[in-house]
Design a protein around this motif. Structure first.
Motif, short mmCIF file in Angstrom:
data_model
loop_
_atom_site.label_atom_id
_atom_site.label_comp_id
_atom_site.label_asym_id
_atom_site.label_seq_id
_atom_site.Cartn_x
_atom_site.Cartn_y
_atom_site.Cartn_z
N PRO A 150 0.80 -1.22 0.00
CA PRO A 150 0.00 0.00 0.00
C PRO A 150 0.83 1.28 0.00
O PRO A 150 0.29 2.38 0.04
N ASP A 151 2.17 1.15 -0.05
CA ASP A 151 3.04 2.33 0.04
C ASP A 151 2.78 3.38 -1.03
O ASP A 151 3.03 4.56 -0.81
N ALA A 152 2.29 2.99 -2.18
CA ALA A 152 2.07 3.93 -3.28
C ALA A 152 0.91 4.89 -3.01
O ALA A 152 0.79 5.91 -3.68
N TRP A 153 0.06 4.56 -2.05
CA TRP A 153 -1.05 5.43 -1.70
C TRP A 153 -0.62 6.45 -0.66
O TRP A 153 -0.22 6.09 0.45
N GLY A 154 -0.73 7.72 -0.98
CA GLY A 154 -0.41 8.77 -0.03
C GLY A 154 -1.26 8.69 1.23
O GLY A 154 -0.81 9.00 2.33
N THR A 162 -0.24 10.67 10.76
CA THR A 162 -0.95 11.74 11.45
C THR A 162 -1.58 11.31 12.76
O THR A 162 -1.83 12.13 13.62
N ASP A 163 -1.84 10.02 12.90
CA ASP A 163 -2.49 9.55 14.12
C ASP A 163 -1.59 8.54 14.83
O ASP A 163 -2.06 7.57 15.41
#
Length: 177
Positions: A150-154, A162-163
């Protein structure tokens, strides 16, 4: 007067057919069919553009493995305007290698679509991999350098960065509740 909902349904059906026809063309090694699914404007890098570039590219790719089975699953499509759209297609691809072993790939295609001669076609199609299973052993990504999910998804990084405080307080998957 045309019904906009029918027009919308027809749009989604036509674009989804591209993914299904692509899978069938790849598995049946139909160069003419796969080339017909891409725009004349499609760029296949060193292989060229349009049908000729497409056929040269796929001829080279298909020589690397034997029989294959591509199963298309999730397909999310976003219309940009009357002649352009983008989509993400999940796929499970199984390929027999020349040594008769099989590999299973879990991937997603990130597509750009365009209207050409009244039909929807791929303008571009990029593959991103979660993993490849080789002889029962799962490897993250792809044996060749390719983008990894999933690394390609920002949004993946945004969620985890952020959390961070909240995520660090979550019990691990092995703990009992």
């Amino acid at each position: 007067m045309t019904n906009p909902h029918l027009d919308t349904a027809a749009f989604y059906a036509e674009v989804r057919q591209l993914a299904f026809r692509y899978a069938l063309a790849v598995d049946s090694r139909d160069l003419v069919c796969v080339a017909s699914l891409f725009s004349r404007e499609s760029d296949f890098s060193r292989w060229g553009e349009g049908s000729e570039g497409c056929m040269a590219f796929f001829r080279g790719v298909w020589e690397k493995f034997g029989p294959s089975v591509h199963t298309v699953t999730n397909h999310v499509i976003d219309r940009i305007d009357d002649t352009h759209a983008v989509g993400t297609v999940y796929c499970r691809a199984e390929q027999q290698q020349h040594d008769k072993s099989w590999r299973t790939y879990q991937l997603a295609y990130f597509d750009r679509y365009t209207i050409e001669d009244g039909d929807w076609r791929f303008l571009s199609r990029k593959s991103y991999f979660w993993y490849v299973d080789i002889d029962g052993e799962r490897h993250v990504g792809h044996p060749e350098p390719r983008p990894i999910l999933p690394d390609a998804w920002g949004t993946w990084h945004e969620f985890w960065n952020t959390d961070r405080e909240h995520h660090e307080q979550l019990p691990s998957s092995g703990s009992q509740s």
